[in-house]
Design a protein around this motif. Structure first.
Motif, PDB file in Angstrom:
ATOM      1  N   PHE A   1      35.896  36.784  44.821  1.00  0.00           N
ATOM      2  CA  PHE A   1      35.595  36.676  43.423  1.00  0.00           C
ATOM      3  C   PHE A   1      34.250  36.916  43.132  1.00  0.00           C
ATOM      4  O   PHE A   1      33.503  36.463  44.038  1.00  0.00           O
ATOM      5  N   ARG A   2      33.892  37.297  42.122  1.00  0.00           N
ATOM      6  CA  ARG A   2      32.424  37.459  41.892  1.00  0.00           C
ATOM      7  C   ARG A   2      32.101  36.990  40.199  1.00  0.00           C
ATOM      8  O   ARG A   2      33.127  37.030  39.573  1.00  0.00           O
ATOM      9  N   GLN A   3      30.961  36.378  39.892  1.00  0.00           N
ATOM     10  CA  GLN A   3      30.704  36.088  38.816  1.00  0.00           C
ATOM     11  C   GLN A   3      29.103  36.511  38.425  1.00  0.00           C
ATOM     12  O   GLN A   3      28.593  35.705  38.988  1.00  0.00           O
TER      13      GLN A   3
ATOM     14  N   ARG B   1      29.275  36.376  32.210  1.00  0.00           N
ATOM     15  CA  ARG B   1      30.683  37.106  32.610  1.00  0.00           C
ATOM     16  C   ARG B   1      31.555  36.095  32.920  1.00  0.00           C
ATOM     17  O   ARG B   1      31.497  35.141  33.748  1.00  0.00           O
ATOM     18  N   GLU B   2      32.975  36.706  32.932  1.00  0.00           N
ATOM     19  CA  GLU B   2      34.011  35.950  33.297  1.00  0.00           C
ATOM     20  C   GLU B   2      34.069  36.153  35.056  1.00  0.00           C
ATOM     21  O   GLU B   2      33.662  37.138  35.208  1.00  0.00           O
ATOM     22  N   ARG B   3      34.801  35.241  35.912  1.00  0.00           N
ATOM     23  CA  ARG B   3      34.930  35.342  37.213  1.00  0.00           C
ATOM     24  C   ARG B   3      35.784  36.651  37.349  1.00  0.00           C
ATOM     25  O   ARG B   3      36.844  36.918  36.794  1.00  0.00           O
ATOM     26  N   GLU B   4      35.299  37.370  38.237  1.00  0.00           N
ATOM     27  CA  GLU B   4      36.105  38.959  38.397  1.00  0.00           C
ATOM     28  C   GLU B   4      36.784  39.041  39.767  1.00  0.00           C
ATOM     29  O   GLU B   4      36.022  38.750  40.605  1.00  0.00           O
TER      30      GLU B   4
ATOM     31  N   ALA C   1      25.982  39.609  41.582  1.00  0.00           N
ATOM     32  CA  ALA C   1      26.680  38.196  40.967  1.00  0.00           C
ATOM     33  C   ALA C   1      26.695  37.453  42.040  1.00  0.00           C
ATOM     34  O   ALA C   1      26.385  37.585  43.172  1.00  0.00           O
TER      35      ALA C   1
ATOM     36  N   TYR D   1      29.094  35.541  44.603  1.00  0.00           N
ATOM     37  CA  TYR D   1      30.235  36.022  45.161  1.00  0.00           C
ATOM     38  C   TYR D   1      31.122  34.795  45.697  1.00  0.00           C
ATOM     39  O   TYR D   1      30.265  33.973  46.411  1.00  0.00           O
ATOM     40  N   TYR D   2      32.250  34.538  45.389  1.00  0.00           N
ATOM     41  CA  TYR D   2      32.926  33.334  45.928  1.00  0.00           C
ATOM     42  C   TYR D   2      33.883  33.651  46.755  1.00  0.00           C
ATOM     43  O   TYR D   2      34.884  34.637  46.316  1.00  0.00           O
TER      44      TYR D   2
ATOM     45  N   PRO E   1      42.032  34.045  39.308  1.00  0.00           N
ATOM     46  CA  PRO E   1      41.478  32.920  39.886  1.00  0.00           C
ATOM     47  C   PRO E   1      42.263  31.625  39.973  1.00  0.00           C
ATOM     48  O   PRO E   1      42.321  30.869  40.999  1.00  0.00           O
TER      49      PRO E   1
ATOM     50  N   TRP F   1      38.013  26.686  46.870  1.00  0.00           N
ATOM     51  CA  TRP F   1      36.793  27.785  46.541  1.00  0.00           C
ATOM     52  C   TRP F   1      35.706  27.349  47.358  1.00  0.00           C
ATOM     53  O   TRP F   1      35.472  26.159  47.584  1.00  0.00           O
TER      54      TRP F   1
END
Length: 120
Positions: free
Chosen positions: A36-38, A42-45, A91, A93-94, A104, A110
């Motif tokens: 995911f990225r944030q 912005r919201e986590r995408e 962003a 990145y997770y 998510p 995480w």
């Protein structure tokens, strides 16, 4: 207990490539893995996910055709190959482990995240 640590982030020019890695400890063999990225404000995408056996992958629409996810269970590592990078890919990145999903909340574990910055 599962622990995840991302690496490979950095600063690259638009059009360039990066390969992110996520090293996992603990019992991740049966878990799906995701990226995911944030970006700020912005919201986590959702970016991409892969099933426990690596046979099925999912990629978000915004990165389709540019990013590829893979995993090596023998090394307890998940990869995100990012090509044709754009400034909007900037962003944190997770890496995450859990149930295969684009949400998510379906991931239980995480990593701390790695910063990716794309300059124009």
């Amino acid at each position: 207990q599962v622990q995840l640590v991302e690496s490979g982030g950095g600063l690259v020019q638009a059009g360039g490539s990066l390969r992110l890695s996520c090293a996992a400890s603990g019992r991740t063999f049966a878990l799906a893995m995701g990226w995911f990225r944030q970006a700020p404000g912005r919201e986590r995408e959702f970016v991409a996910s892969v099933t426990w056996n690596g046979r099925t992958t999912y990629v978000g629409d915004s990165v389709k055709g540019r990013f590829t996810i893979s995993r090596d269970n023998a090394k307890n590592t998940v990869f995100l190959q990012m090509n044709s990078l754009k400034p909007e890919d900037t962003a944190v990145y997770y890496c995450a482990a859990g149930s295969i999903s684009i949400r998510p909340n379906d991931y239980n574990y995480w990593g701390p995240g790695t910063q990716v910055t794309i300059s124009s």
